[in-house]
Structure formats: C-alpha cells, structure tokens
Design a protein around this motif. Structure first.
Motif, mmCIF file in Angstrom:
data_model
loop_
_atom_site.group_PDB
_atom_site.id
_atom_site.type_symbol
_atom_site.label_atom_id
_atom_site.label_comp_id
_atom_site.label_asym_id
_atom_site.label_seq_id
_atom_site.Cartn_x
_atom_site.Cartn_y
_atom_site.Cartn_z
ATOM 1 N N GLU A 190 20.406 -67.178 -52.279
ATOM 2 C CA GLU A 190 19.806 -67.483 -53.581
ATOM 3 C C GLU A 190 18.513 -66.713 -53.839
ATOM 4 O O GLU A 190 18.257 -66.256 -54.954
ATOM 5 N N THR A 191 17.704 -66.573 -52.794
ATOM 6 C CA THR A 191 16.399 -65.951 -52.961
ATOM 7 C C THR A 191 16.359 -64.516 -52.435
ATOM 8 O O THR A 191 15.421 -63.779 -52.743
ATOM 9 N N GLY A 192 17.342 -64.143 -51.619
ATOM 10 C CA GLY A 192 17.327 -62.838 -50.979
ATOM 11 C C GLY A 192 16.379 -62.794 -49.795
ATOM 12 O O GLY A 192 16.189 -61.740 -49.167
ATOM 13 N N SER A 193 15.809 -63.919 -49.469
ATOM 14 C CA SER A 193 14.846 -63.984 -48.365
ATOM 15 C C SER A 193 15.489 -63.710 -47.006
ATOM 16 O O SER A 193 16.555 -64.226 -46.698
ATOM 17 N N VAL A 194 14.815 -62.851 -46.239
ATOM 18 C CA VAL A 194 15.317 -62.477 -44.918
ATOM 19 C C VAL A 194 14.219 -62.696 -43.888
ATOM 20 O O VAL A 194 13.088 -62.257 -44.078
ATOM 21 N N THR A 195 14.544 -63.388 -42.813
ATOM 22 C CA THR A 195 13.606 -63.560 -41.704
ATOM 23 C C THR A 195 14.298 -63.096 -40.427
ATOM 24 O O THR A 195 15.394 -63.540 -40.114
ATOM 25 N N VAL A 196 13.651 -62.175 -39.737
ATOM 26 C CA VAL A 196 14.207 -61.655 -38.489
ATOM 27 C C VAL A 196 13.224 -61.944 -37.367
ATOM 28 O O VAL A 196 12.065 -61.520 -37.419
ATOM 29 N N THR A 197 13.674 -62.669 -36.372
ATOM 30 C CA THR A 197 12.836 -62.980 -35.218
ATOM 31 C C THR A 197 13.271 -62.094 -34.062
ATOM 32 O O THR A 197 14.462 -61.897 -33.835
ATOM 33 N N SER A 198 12.296 -61.530 -33.371
ATOM 34 C CA SER A 198 12.627 -60.592 -32.296
ATOM 35 C C SER A 198 11.603 -60.681 -31.178
ATOM 36 O O SER A 198 10.494 -61.181 -31.379
ATOM 37 N N ASP A 199 11.995 -60.200 -30.014
ATOM 38 C CA ASP A 199 11.073 -60.248 -28.879
ATOM 39 C C ASP A 199 10.265 -58.955 -28.755
ATOM 40 O O ASP A 199 9.524 -58.769 -27.795
#
Lengths: 68, 68
Positions: free
Chosen positions: B39-48
């Motif tokens: 809906e928002t196009g929001s992207v969250t990427v968690t990485s080490d």
C-alpha cells in the motif's frame, strides 16, 4: 476441431497477474493457446475440445482473479 | 550488529510485485529480514552489514521496480 473461449478477467494489475492467469488456463484439458491482455482483461483460450465457462472460471479463480 | 535500510519503492501493484521485490532484496549480502508493504511502497531491509543505497536500488531495479 479448434474451439475458442473468450471472456474478461477482472483484477489483473501487472504482468505477474497475466502470467498467473495464463498459467492456470494452460492447465485446462485440451488447451492449445492462451491469450491474456492486461489493459482490457480480455482472455482468449483456444482448445481442441469445448471448454465450459465453469471450468475457465475455476481456473481464473485458482489464479486469484475473477471471470466477469 | 544489525543494520536497517528503509526506503520507498514505486510501481508495485499487487502481491506478486511485493514477492518479486522481496526476493531480490533477500539476495543482497548479509540480509536477515525484508519487509515490503504494498500500500505504501515502504521497504525495510535488515542486514548484518551496512547496505548502500546503490545496492538496494539495483536489486529493486532487477525486480522491475524503482527505489524512489
């Protein structure tokens, strides 16, 4: 002898949707060609045996869309 | 240590689009979690390890969409 079913599918928004619908329709018995147009929702299924609307509708449902 | 990249992707229209973007982002080095909201196009990427914007943008491009 070749048979042609034509109809309209609602809810497709992108090429992935077209691919999903095409894939399901290709699995119907006797299908030799499937043409799906995103912009219009137009669907043409060519087969070597007659296809009833229920079967086509069920395949479209399976893909997550609706034959209207 | 955990790093988080947040951004917005344009052009996604359905769950298939979300799946494509998620899949590409998961292939980035060190990624441990990806969250994409249609809906928002929001992207969250968690990485080490830290992710630079260019790498994330390239992955989104690869899926056929755009990081804006």
């Amino acid at each position: 002898m070749s048979h042609t079913f034509t109809g309209t599918v609602s809810g497709m928004t992108c090429g992935h949707c077209v691919a999903s619908v095409t894939e399901e329709l290709q699995e119907l018995p006797g299908v030799t060609a499937v043409d799906v147009t995103l912009e219009t929702g137009s669907v043409t299924v060519t087969s070597d045996q007659p296809l009833d609307r229920e079967a086509v509708s069920a395949a479209v449902d399976e893909a997550g869309y609706q034959l209207v």
